[in-house]
Design a protein around this motif. Structure first.
Motif, mmCIF file in Angstrom:
data_model
loop_
_atom_site.group_PDB
_atom_site.id
_atom_site.type_symbol
_atom_site.label_atom_id
_atom_site.label_comp_id
_atom_site.label_asym_id
_atom_site.label_seq_id
_atom_site.Cartn_x
_atom_site.Cartn_y
_atom_site.Cartn_z
ATOM 1 N N ARG A 138 0.827 -1.212 0.000
ATOM 2 C CA ARG A 138 0.000 0.000 0.000
ATOM 3 C C ARG A 138 0.862 1.263 0.000
ATOM 4 N NH1 ARG A 138 -5.067 -1.268 4.148
ATOM 5 N NH2 ARG A 138 -5.760 -3.186 3.108
ATOM 6 N N ASN A 139 2.023 1.183 0.646
ATOM 7 C CA ASN A 139 2.909 2.344 0.722
ATOM 8 C C ASN A 139 3.711 2.575 -0.559
ATOM 9 O OD1 ASN A 139 2.185 3.134 3.310
ATOM 10 N ND2 ASN A 139 3.703 1.811 4.294
ATOM 11 N N LEU A 140 3.576 1.659 -1.518
ATOM 12 C CA LEU A 140 4.307 1.787 -2.772
ATOM 13 C C LEU A 140 3.395 2.043 -3.967
ATOM 14 C CD1 LEU A 140 7.140 1.601 -4.070
ATOM 15 C CD2 LEU A 140 6.823 -0.883 -4.243
ATOM 16 N N LEU A 141 2.101 1.904 -3.781
ATOM 17 C CA LEU A 141 1.161 2.054 -4.893
ATOM 18 C C LEU A 141 1.191 3.460 -5.500
ATOM 19 C CD1 LEU A 141 -1.965 0.159 -3.525
ATOM 20 C CD2 LEU A 141 -0.542 -0.528 -5.476
ATOM 21 N N ILE A 142 1.074 3.494 -6.822
ATOM 22 C CA ILE A 142 0.966 4.749 -7.553
ATOM 23 C C ILE A 142 -0.469 4.874 -8.051
ATOM 24 C CG2 ILE A 142 1.717 6.009 -9.617
ATOM 25 C CD1 ILE A 142 4.433 4.614 -9.282
ATOM 26 N N HIS A 143 -1.072 6.016 -7.817
ATOM 27 C CA HIS A 143 -2.486 6.203 -8.133
ATOM 28 C C HIS A 143 -2.670 6.849 -9.504
ATOM 29 C CE1 HIS A 143 -3.284 5.007 -4.037
ATOM 30 N NE2 HIS A 143 -2.414 5.914 -3.615
ATOM 31 N N GLU A 184 -9.049 7.414 -12.003
ATOM 32 C CA GLU A 184 -10.106 6.461 -12.359
ATOM 33 C C GLU A 184 -9.563 5.142 -12.909
ATOM 34 O OE1 GLU A 184 -12.267 7.240 -16.160
ATOM 35 O OE2 GLU A 184 -11.171 9.152 -16.102
ATOM 36 N N PHE A 185 -8.257 5.112 -13.226
ATOM 37 C CA PHE A 185 -7.648 3.897 -13.790
ATOM 38 C C PHE A 185 -6.990 3.030 -12.725
ATOM 39 C CE2 PHE A 185 -7.692 7.144 -17.127
ATOM 40 C CZ PHE A 185 -8.519 6.502 -18.039
ATOM 41 N N GLY A 186 -7.228 3.359 -11.482
ATOM 42 C CA GLY A 186 -6.784 2.490 -10.399
ATOM 43 C C GLY A 186 -5.402 2.811 -9.860
ATOM 44 N N SER A 187 -4.936 1.937 -8.982
ATOM 45 C CA SER A 187 -3.622 2.068 -8.346
ATOM 46 C C SER A 187 -2.757 0.882 -8.755
ATOM 47 C CB SER A 187 -3.770 2.115 -6.826
ATOM 48 O OG SER A 187 -4.556 3.221 -6.429
ATOM 49 N N HIS A 188 -1.499 1.170 -9.052
ATOM 50 C CA HIS A 188 -0.616 0.125 -9.580
ATOM 51 C C HIS A 188 0.778 0.241 -8.980
ATOM 52 C CE1 HIS A 188 -3.645 -0.857 -12.626
ATOM 53 N NE2 HIS A 188 -3.831 0.454 -12.710
ATOM 54 N N LEU A 189 1.435 -0.905 -8.849
ATOM 55 C CA LEU A 189 2.811 -0.925 -8.364
ATOM 56 C C LEU A 189 3.776 -0.545 -9.477
ATOM 57 C CD1 LEU A 189 2.795 -4.259 -6.341
ATOM 58 C CD2 LEU A 189 3.073 -1.974 -5.375
ATOM 59 N N PRO A 190 4.851 0.157 -9.141
ATOM 60 C CA PRO A 190 5.880 0.409 -10.154
ATOM 61 C C PRO A 190 6.584 -0.892 -10.517
ATOM 62 C CG PRO A 190 6.653 1.107 -7.996
ATOM 63 C CD PRO A 190 5.206 0.725 -7.830
ATOM 64 N N ASP A 191 7.115 -0.979 -11.724
ATOM 65 C CA ASP A 191 7.850 -2.169 -12.154
ATOM 66 C C ASP A 191 9.282 -2.076 -11.635
ATOM 67 O OD1 ASP A 191 5.719 -3.284 -13.598
ATOM 68 O OD2 ASP A 191 6.128 -1.956 -15.278
ATOM 69 N N VAL A 192 9.510 -2.680 -10.479
ATOM 70 C CA VAL A 192 10.839 -2.687 -9.866
ATOM 71 C C VAL A 192 11.170 -4.114 -9.453
ATOM 72 C CG1 VAL A 192 10.724 -0.292 -9.089
ATOM 73 C CG2 VAL A 192 9.884 -2.110 -7.586
ATOM 74 N N LYS A 212 10.504 6.869 -11.100
ATOM 75 C CA LYS A 212 10.985 7.864 -10.142
ATOM 76 C C LYS A 212 10.122 9.120 -10.203
ATOM 77 C CE LYS A 212 13.404 10.371 -7.342
ATOM 78 N NZ LYS A 212 13.246 10.200 -5.871
ATOM 79 N N LEU A 213 9.806 9.560 -11.393
ATOM 80 C CA LEU A 213 8.979 10.758 -11.555
ATOM 81 C C LEU A 213 7.577 10.532 -10.967
ATOM 82 C CD1 LEU A 213 10.014 11.826 -15.159
ATOM 83 C CD2 LEU A 213 10.623 12.961 -13.024
ATOM 84 N N LYS A 214 7.001 9.354 -11.192
ATOM 85 C CA LYS A 214 5.673 9.064 -10.665
ATOM 86 C C LYS A 214 5.683 8.996 -9.136
ATOM 87 C CE LYS A 214 2.438 8.527 -12.550
ATOM 88 N NZ LYS A 214 1.432 9.535 -12.958
ATOM 89 N N LEU A 215 6.680 8.335 -8.571
ATOM 90 C CA LEU A 215 6.772 8.249 -7.111
ATOM 91 C C LEU A 215 6.984 9.628 -6.491
ATOM 92 C CD1 LEU A 215 8.971 5.033 -6.837
ATOM 93 C CD2 LEU A 215 6.606 5.234 -6.060
ATOM 94 N N SER A 216 7.772 10.451 -7.148
ATOM 95 C CA SER A 216 8.071 11.790 -6.624
ATOM 96 C C SER A 216 6.863 12.716 -6.651
ATOM 97 C CB SER A 216 9.208 12.436 -7.434
ATOM 98 O OG SER A 216 10.392 11.694 -7.304
ATOM 99 N N SER A 217 5.888 12.408 -7.490
ATOM 100 C CA SER A 217 4.744 13.304 -7.669
ATOM 101 C C SER A 217 3.653 13.112 -6.612
ATOM 102 C CB SER A 217 4.137 13.114 -9.064
ATOM 103 O OG SER A 217 3.558 11.821 -9.190
ATOM 104 N N ASP A 218 3.811 12.121 -5.740
ATOM 105 C CA ASP A 218 2.809 11.851 -4.706
ATOM 106 C C ASP A 218 3.434 12.085 -3.330
ATOM 107 O OD1 ASP A 218 1.189 10.376 -2.730
ATOM 108 O OD2 ASP A 218 0.094 9.628 -4.471
ATOM 109 N N CYS A 219 2.743 12.789 -2.473
ATOM 110 C CA CYS A 219 3.306 13.122 -1.161
ATOM 111 C C CYS A 219 3.581 11.876 -0.316
ATOM 112 C CB CYS A 219 2.394 14.090 -0.411
ATOM 113 S SG CYS A 219 0.744 13.438 -0.049
ATOM 114 N N PHE A 220 2.881 10.775 -0.578
ATOM 115 C CA PHE A 220 3.071 9.557 0.208
ATOM 116 C C PHE A 220 4.269 8.722 -0.263
ATOM 117 C CE2 PHE A 220 -1.477 10.451 0.837
ATOM 118 C CZ PHE A 220 -1.517 10.482 2.222
ATOM 119 N N THR A 221 4.717 8.930 -1.484
ATOM 120 C CA THR A 221 5.818 8.115 -2.022
ATOM 121 C C THR A 221 7.033 8.952 -2.434
ATOM 122 O OG1 THR A 221 4.778 8.207 -4.225
ATOM 123 C CG2 THR A 221 4.273 6.290 -2.849
#
Length: 228
Positions: A104-109, A112-120, A153-162
């Motif tokens: 849950r702490n790694l999900l990217i939102h 309307e298309f849901g939440s997904h894990l980054p490919d790592v 990295k850009l997607k994770l950086s754009s959310d205050c939780f990640t």
């Protein structure tokens, strides 16, 4: 050839090279490839030549080898490490409470298309807080994978939780993309600007920077990220 055979080969190299064993990963993989080919010739994969079979084996097992190399050192810092596929493959009902909270702490939102894990490939987290400290992607060469890593990295950086999750890349860099800082090849530029760093498993001389270093610096840098 199975992964356990690759591990045995690594242990043989470790006896030979000691603390510098990770500088010789490409040499190890070349030797493994010869063994893999002999095994493949005894039972060829239908509709696939050896080179294809080897690339699949190498890609799948490099990340497992990196996990094997760093797991004890990561845990000595009070952190834990898990393969990204473990979180991706299992739904929430099949995960332990600990890994479910890490997921849950790694999900990217995506709205309307849901939440997904980054490919790592690997995820390092604090077992006390379940916060993800860093993620690692790995590949024998940078090529298309480094652009993908920069995207995550850009997607994770754009959310205050990640936003505080560090995104690293580990590679033997067999196509020598990282050798020079100036003039930089495309892959080096992406590492320098769009990731938190890349660690090179090679004894080749490279122009190091704050973002590009020999793999021997990885645990030291990770220790610097560990919360007090």
């Amino acid at each position: 050839m199975k992964f356990k055979d690759l591990l045995q080969l690594y242990e043989d190299y470790k006896k030979r090279y000691g603390d510098k064993v990770t500088d010789h990963i490409s040499e190890l993989l070349n030797e493994a490839k010869a063994i893999h080919k002999k095994d493949w010739e005894l039972s060829p994969t239908p509709n696939k030549d050896h080179e294809q079979s080897w690339r699949a084996f190498k890609g799948k097992n490099l990340e497992k080898l990196i996990l094997y190399i760093i797991k004890d050192q990561v845990e000595a810092l009070g952190l834990r490490i898990v393969e990204g596929n473990t979180l991706e493959r299992k739904n929430s009902q099949n995960l332990s409470e600990e890994l479910n909270r890490v997921k849950r702490n790694l999900l990217i939102h995506y709205g309307e298309f849901g939440s997904h894990l980054p490919d790592v490939d690997l995820i390092i987290y604090n077992p006390k807080t379940f916060e993800v400290v860093a993620v690692i992607s790995s590949k024998v060469t940078l090529r298309e994978r480094i652009a993908q890593t920069g995207y995550w990295k850009l997607k994770l950086s754009s959310d205050c939780f990640t936003k505080n999750i560090k995104v690293f890349f580990v590679t033997p860099d067999e196509d020598e993309t990282l050798n020079k800082k100036t003039p930089a090849k495309k892959g080096r530029a992406i590492v320098e600007v769009d990731t938190d760093g890349c660690y090179v498993m090679s004894d080749r001389k490279i122009e190091e920077s704050d973002k590009v270093k020999n793999f021997k610096h990885f645990i030291r840098d990770l220790k610097g990220l560990k919360p007090l």
